[in-house]
Design an enzyme around this catalytic site. Structure first.
Site, PDB file in Angstrom:
ATOM      1  N   HIS A 100       0.847  -1.204   0.000  1.00  0.00           N
ATOM      2  CA  HIS A 100       0.000   0.000   0.000  1.00  0.00           C
ATOM      3  C   HIS A 100       0.872   1.240   0.000  1.00  0.00           C
ATOM      4  O   HIS A 100       1.922   1.287   0.624  1.00  0.00           O
ATOM      5  CB  HIS A 100      -0.958   0.024   1.189  1.00  0.00           C
ATOM      6  CG  HIS A 100      -0.303  -0.241   2.501  1.00  0.00           C
ATOM      7  ND1 HIS A 100       0.051  -1.506   2.914  1.00  0.00           N
ATOM      8  CD2 HIS A 100       0.079   0.590   3.484  1.00  0.00           C
ATOM      9  CE1 HIS A 100       0.626  -1.444   4.092  1.00  0.00           C
ATOM     10  NE2 HIS A 100       0.677  -0.185   4.471  1.00  0.00           N
ATOM     11  N   HIS A 102       0.824   5.160   0.992  1.00  0.00           N
ATOM     12  CA  HIS A 102       0.128   6.177   1.786  1.00  0.00           C
ATOM     13  C   HIS A 102       0.188   7.528   1.082  1.00  0.00           C
ATOM     14  O   HIS A 102       1.256   7.941   0.627  1.00  0.00           O
ATOM     15  CB  HIS A 102       0.816   6.374   3.153  1.00  0.00           C
ATOM     16  CG  HIS A 102       0.765   5.224   4.085  1.00  0.00           C
ATOM     17  ND1 HIS A 102      -0.150   5.130   5.103  1.00  0.00           N
ATOM     18  CD2 HIS A 102       1.540   4.117   4.196  1.00  0.00           C
ATOM     19  CE1 HIS A 102       0.058   4.024   5.807  1.00  0.00           C
ATOM     20  NE2 HIS A 102       1.089   3.388   5.276  1.00  0.00           N
TER      21      HIS A 102
END
Ligand code: AMP
Ligand code: ZN
Length: 142
Positions: A100, A102
Protein backbone atom coordinates in the site's frame (compact mmCIF):
# COMPACT_ATOMS: atom_id res chain seq x y z
CA UNK A 1 -6.72 -13.47 -2.93
CA UNK A 2 -5.04 -14.31 0.37
CA UNK A 3 -7.82 -15.40 2.72
CA UNK A 4 -6.17 -13.99 5.84
CA UNK A 5 -5.15 -10.65 4.33
CA UNK A 6 -7.03 -7.58 5.55
CA UNK A 7 -6.61 -5.64 2.30
CA UNK A 8 -7.65 -8.63 0.13
CA UNK A 9 -10.83 -8.65 2.23
CA UNK A 10 -11.28 -4.94 1.51
CA UNK A 11 -10.85 -5.69 -2.22
CA UNK A 12 -13.42 -8.52 -2.16
CA UNK A 13 -15.82 -6.46 -0.02
CA UNK A 14 -15.94 -8.80 2.98
CA UNK A 15 -14.51 -5.94 5.09
CA UNK A 16 -15.97 -2.48 4.44
CA UNK A 17 -13.90 0.47 3.29
CA UNK A 18 -14.51 4.06 2.30
CA UNK A 19 -13.49 4.02 -1.36
CA UNK A 20 -12.15 7.02 -3.22
CA UNK A 21 -10.99 5.41 -6.50
CA UNK A 22 -11.29 2.02 -8.14
CA UNK A 23 -10.40 0.51 -11.50
CA UNK A 24 -9.65 -2.99 -12.80
CA UNK A 25 -6.24 -3.14 -11.12
CA UNK A 26 -6.16 -0.81 -8.10
CA UNK A 27 -8.25 0.50 -5.22
CA UNK A 28 -7.86 3.65 -3.11
CA UNK A 29 -9.65 4.09 0.20
CA UNK A 30 -9.51 6.16 3.36
CA UNK A 31 -7.06 5.06 6.07
CA UNK A 32 -9.12 4.30 9.22
CA UNK A 33 -6.36 5.64 11.50
CA UNK A 34 -5.47 8.78 9.58
CA UNK A 35 -2.42 10.85 10.40
CA UNK A 36 -4.01 13.86 8.72
CA UNK A 37 -7.23 14.91 6.99
CA UNK A 38 -7.49 13.03 3.69
CA UNK A 39 -4.96 10.26 4.54
CA UNK A 40 -5.60 7.74 1.74
CA UNK A 41 -4.20 4.32 0.84
CA UNK A 42 -3.68 3.01 -2.71
CA UNK A 43 -3.32 -0.75 -3.24
CA UNK A 44 -3.08 -3.24 -6.10
CA UNK A 45 -6.16 -5.48 -6.13
CA UNK A 46 -3.97 -8.58 -6.46
CA UNK A 47 -2.12 -9.62 -3.36
CA UNK A 48 1.50 -8.46 -3.37
CA UNK A 49 3.13 -8.44 0.05
CA UNK A 50 5.54 -5.57 -0.57
CA UNK A 51 7.52 -3.75 -3.26
CA UNK A 52 9.87 -6.73 -3.77
CA UNK A 53 6.87 -8.84 -4.68
CA UNK A 54 5.46 -6.53 -7.40
CA UNK A 55 5.98 -6.80 -11.14
CA UNK A 56 6.81 -3.61 -13.04
CA UNK A 57 3.43 -4.05 -14.74
CA UNK A 58 1.55 -3.91 -11.43
CA UNK A 59 3.78 -1.07 -10.22
CA UNK A 60 2.96 0.82 -13.42
CA UNK A 61 -0.78 0.27 -13.03
CA UNK A 62 -0.56 1.49 -9.45
CA UNK A 63 1.63 4.55 -10.04
CA UNK A 64 -0.31 5.62 -13.12
CA UNK A 65 -3.15 6.82 -10.87
CA UNK A 66 -0.92 8.54 -8.29
CA UNK A 67 -1.04 12.05 -9.87
CA UNK A 68 -4.84 11.81 -10.24
CA UNK A 69 -5.33 10.99 -6.54
CA UNK A 70 -2.71 13.54 -5.43
CA UNK A 71 -4.41 16.31 -7.43
CA UNK A 72 -7.80 15.35 -6.04
CA UNK A 73 -6.50 15.54 -2.45
CA UNK A 74 -4.94 18.92 -3.25
CA UNK A 75 -8.19 20.27 -4.69
CA UNK A 76 -10.30 18.78 -1.88
CA UNK A 77 -8.37 19.92 1.20
CA UNK A 78 -5.81 22.53 0.09
CA UNK A 79 -2.91 20.93 1.97
CA UNK A 80 0.39 22.84 1.94
CA UNK A 81 2.23 19.61 1.03
CA UNK A 82 1.82 15.89 0.41
CA UNK A 83 3.98 12.96 1.49
CA UNK A 84 3.81 9.62 -0.35
CA UNK A 85 5.02 6.78 1.86
CA UNK A 86 5.42 3.04 1.43
CA UNK A 87 6.71 0.83 4.26
CA UNK A 88 8.31 -2.50 3.35
CA UNK A 89 8.91 -4.98 6.17
CA UNK A 90 7.98 -4.74 9.84
CA UNK A 91 11.23 -2.97 10.86
CA UNK A 92 10.36 -0.27 8.30
CA UNK A 93 6.90 0.15 9.83
CA UNK A 94 4.82 -2.17 7.64
CA UNK A 95 1.86 -3.55 9.59
CA UNK A 96 -0.42 -4.76 6.78
CA UNK A 97 1.41 -7.14 4.46
CA UNK A 98 -0.37 -6.23 1.23
CA UNK A 99 1.45 -3.46 -0.64
CA UNK A 100 0.00 0.00 0.00
CA UNK A 101 1.06 3.54 -0.79
CA UNK A 102 0.13 6.18 1.79
CA UNK A 103 -0.99 9.64 0.63
CA UNK A 104 -0.51 11.94 3.62
CA UNK A 105 -1.67 15.50 2.94
CA UNK A 106 0.33 17.98 5.02
CA UNK A 107 -1.02 21.03 6.80
CA UNK A 108 1.69 22.19 9.20
CA UNK A 109 4.67 20.96 11.22
CA UNK A 110 2.46 19.66 14.05
CA UNK A 111 -0.05 17.74 11.91
CA UNK A 112 1.05 14.32 13.17
CA UNK A 113 3.56 13.26 10.52
CA UNK A 114 7.26 13.52 11.21
CA UNK A 115 10.05 11.74 9.37
CA UNK A 116 13.32 12.01 11.27
CA UNK A 117 15.94 12.75 8.60
CA UNK A 118 19.42 12.63 10.11
CA UNK A 119 21.96 12.65 7.30
CA UNK A 120 25.39 11.13 7.88
CA UNK A 121 27.32 12.52 4.92
CA UNK A 122 30.54 12.70 6.95
CA UNK A 123 30.60 8.88 7.16
CA UNK A 124 30.63 8.43 3.37
CA UNK A 125 33.11 9.23 0.62
CA UNK A 126 32.70 9.47 -3.16
CA UNK A 127 34.70 6.21 -3.42
CA UNK A 128 32.10 4.53 -1.21
CA UNK A 129 29.25 5.89 -3.35
CA UNK A 130 31.00 4.53 -6.46
CA UNK A 131 31.34 1.11 -4.81
CA UNK A 132 27.67 1.06 -3.73
CA UNK A 133 26.51 2.12 -7.20
CA UNK A 134 28.62 -0.67 -8.76
CA UNK A 135 27.01 -3.20 -6.41
CA UNK A 136 23.52 -1.96 -7.22
CA UNK A 137 24.19 -1.98 -10.98
CA UNK A 138 25.42 -5.59 -10.77
CA UNK A 139 22.28 -6.70 -8.94
CA UNK A 140 19.98 -4.74 -11.27
CA UNK A 141 21.15 -6.83 -14.21
CA UNK A 142 20.63 -10.19 -12.47
P1 AMP B 1 1.52 0.31 7.35
O1 AMP B 1 1.84 0.54 8.80
O2 AMP B 1 2.34 1.11 6.39
O3 AMP B 1 1.48 -1.18 7.03
O4 AMP B 1 0.06 0.90 7.15
C1 AMP B 1 -1.11 0.18 7.36
C2 AMP B 1 -2.21 1.19 7.38
O5 AMP B 1 -3.44 0.52 7.21
C3 AMP B 1 -2.30 1.99 8.68
O6 AMP B 1 -2.15 3.37 8.40
C4 AMP B 1 -3.69 1.64 9.20
O7 AMP B 1 -4.32 2.73 9.82
C5 AMP B 1 -4.41 1.21 7.95
N1 AMP B 1 -5.51 0.30 8.16
C6 AMP B 1 -5.54 -0.81 8.93
N2 AMP B 1 -6.73 -1.41 8.84
C7 AMP B 1 -7.49 -0.66 7.99
C8 AMP B 1 -8.84 -0.77 7.49
N3 AMP B 1 -9.65 -1.77 7.85
N4 AMP B 1 -9.27 0.18 6.65
C9 AMP B 1 -8.48 1.21 6.29
N5 AMP B 1 -7.20 1.34 6.70
C10 AMP B 1 -6.72 0.43 7.56
ZN1 ZN C 1 -3.78 -9.14 0.24
Amino acid sequence: AMSDCLFCKIVDGSIPSTKVYEDEHVLAFMDIMPLTKGHTLLIPKKHHENVYDMSSEVAGQLFSVVPKIANSLKASFQPVGLNLLNNNGAPAGQSVFHFHLHFIPRYDQTDGFKASWQTKEKQYTSEMFAEYAEQIRLNLSK
